[in-house]
Design an enzyme around this catalytic site. Structure first.
Site, short mmCIF file in Angstrom:
data_model
loop_
_atom_site.label_atom_id
_atom_site.label_comp_id
_atom_site.label_asym_id
_atom_site.label_seq_id
_atom_site.Cartn_x
_atom_site.Cartn_y
_atom_site.Cartn_z
CG ASP A 62 5.17 2.64 7.11
OD1 ASP A 62 4.30 3.23 6.47
OD2 ASP A 62 4.92 1.76 7.95
CG HIS A 63 4.29 -0.44 4.06
ND1 HIS A 63 4.31 -1.76 4.44
CD2 HIS A 63 3.84 0.26 5.14
CE1 HIS A 63 3.87 -1.87 5.68
NE2 HIS A 63 3.58 -0.66 6.13
CG HIS A 107 0.09 4.40 4.89
ND1 HIS A 107 -0.72 3.69 5.75
CD2 HIS A 107 -0.63 5.50 4.50
CE1 HIS A 107 -1.87 4.33 5.89
NE2 HIS A 107 -1.85 5.42 5.14
CG HIS A 117 3.84 -2.47 10.71
ND1 HIS A 117 2.92 -1.67 11.37
CD2 HIS A 117 4.17 -1.80 9.58
CE1 HIS A 117 2.71 -0.58 10.66
NE2 HIS A 117 3.46 -0.62 9.57
CG ASP A 133 0.53 -1.38 7.62
OD1 ASP A 133 1.41 -2.25 7.71
OD2 ASP A 133 0.76 -0.15 7.71
CG HIS A 150 -4.07 0.10 6.63
ND1 HIS A 150 -4.05 0.24 7.99
CD2 HIS A 150 -2.98 0.79 6.17
CE1 HIS A 150 -3.03 0.98 8.34
NE2 HIS A 150 -2.36 1.34 7.26
CG HIS A 180 -0.30 0.09 2.54
ND1 HIS A 180 0.52 -0.91 3.04
CD2 HIS A 180 -0.33 1.06 3.50
CE1 HIS A 180 0.93 -0.56 4.24
NE2 HIS A 180 0.44 0.63 4.54
#
Length: 304
Positions: A67-68, A65, A271, A213, A143, A63
């Site tokens: 941090d990914h 976000h 995570h 997530d 999410h 996805h």
């Protein structure tokens, strides 16, 4: 038995903390290298653990976000600067293609290798990649933005020849491939010898599921059923359950409950929120429900 393992490159959540990097894993299966998520610093981790990232041909981003995926532009650039010419396939939200295009446009970059972009469908599970050894499918998660996980499955391996029987009956080489797929053997004299007398059952195919997530969601259990290894986000502990629901994340207890309901063999937790320096309590919480629970440790290789 062919290789099937993952190396954890990042196990932190949105904020890097206590030496932990954002989400990323390198999966090696039957000679294929798949990168799963690409948080900031992924290429540094690949170098730190002496992993040859030019071998990666497929990248799966769960996805959008940061941090990914924020490590992806730098990784693609390094591949370019190091002379890569082989194509790479990226599976992600369609918006990532636009992000990468804008980055390349304003940096004046034209990659020297082809990038094949595959937009994800977040409404229902789909097969993303399949060859004679491996199948990769999406896992629909819940999410705050469209998000999916990924299920990596070995194909059923051929039956194993019983060498003594093959030699004893002097079965010709031309018949061996048919035996491996389950055919019986007919001798020159017309006698039919059952396949089960000439071959042994192969080991069952292995399965790894990456649950990025997500809020606690039992809808994913059928796709995880009997998985050899499940990675499930466990951002918080149960005393932060309301915070987990608010941010649409899971607790270690949630992750363990999913693994137990799926009859998984092992669970890998990851995570982790930056609020936790000591992660042992998260493992303890998960093990109270699912004893085969383990913390994801960066640089460690886990065999499926």
């Amino acid at each position: 038995m062919e290789a099937f393992d993952i190396t954890v490159l990042g196990c932190s959540s949105a904020l890097p903390a206590f030496g932990r990097y954002p989400s990323s894993q390198l999966l090696h299966i039957a000679g294929r290298y798949f990168l799963i998520d690409c948080g900031e610093g992924t290429q540094m981790q690949l170098r730190r653990y002496s992993l040859k990232f030019q071998r990666i041909d497929h990248i799966f981003i769960s996805h959008l976000h940061g941090d990914h995926y924020l490590g992806l532009p730098g990784l693609l650039s390094s591949m370019h600067l190091l002379g890569r010419t082989d194509p790479i396939d990226i599976y992600a939200d369609k918006g990532l293609a636009e992000i990468l295009d804008v980055n390349n446009k304003y940096s004046g970059t034209t990659l020297r290798y082809p990038v094949h972009f595959h937009p994800l469908n977040f409404s229902e599970p789909a097969i993303l990649f399949e060859d004679d050894k491996v199948k990769v499918s999406t896992l629909i998660l819940k999410h705050s933005v469209p998000c999916c996980g990924f299920v990596f499955e070995e194909k059923q391996r051929p039956r194993k020849l019983i060498k003594e029987k093959i030699d004893e009956l002097q079965i010709p080489i031309a018949a061996l491939e048919l035996l491996k797929i389950g055919d019986d053997y007919t001798t020159p004299g017309g006698t039919v010898i059952p396949n089960t007398e000439l071959t042994a059952s192969p080991l069952p195919p292995r399965k790894y599921a990456y649950c990025s997530d997500t809020i606690f969601n039992t809808d994913i259990v059928p796709q995880l059923r009997d998985a050899d290894l499940v990675y499930h986000e466990s951002t918080f502990m149960e005393d932060m359950h309301s915070r987990a629901e608010q941010t649409m994340h899971s607790t270690a207890k949630d992750a363990a409950t999913i693994a137990k309901e799926a009859n998984a063999k092992r669970l890998l937790l990851g995570h982790f929120s930056a609020r936790y320096k000591n992660l042992e309590p998260l493992q303890d919480e998960a093990r109270s429900i699912f004893p085969q629970s383990y913390l994801a440790v960066e640089g460690e290789k886990y065999f499926v």
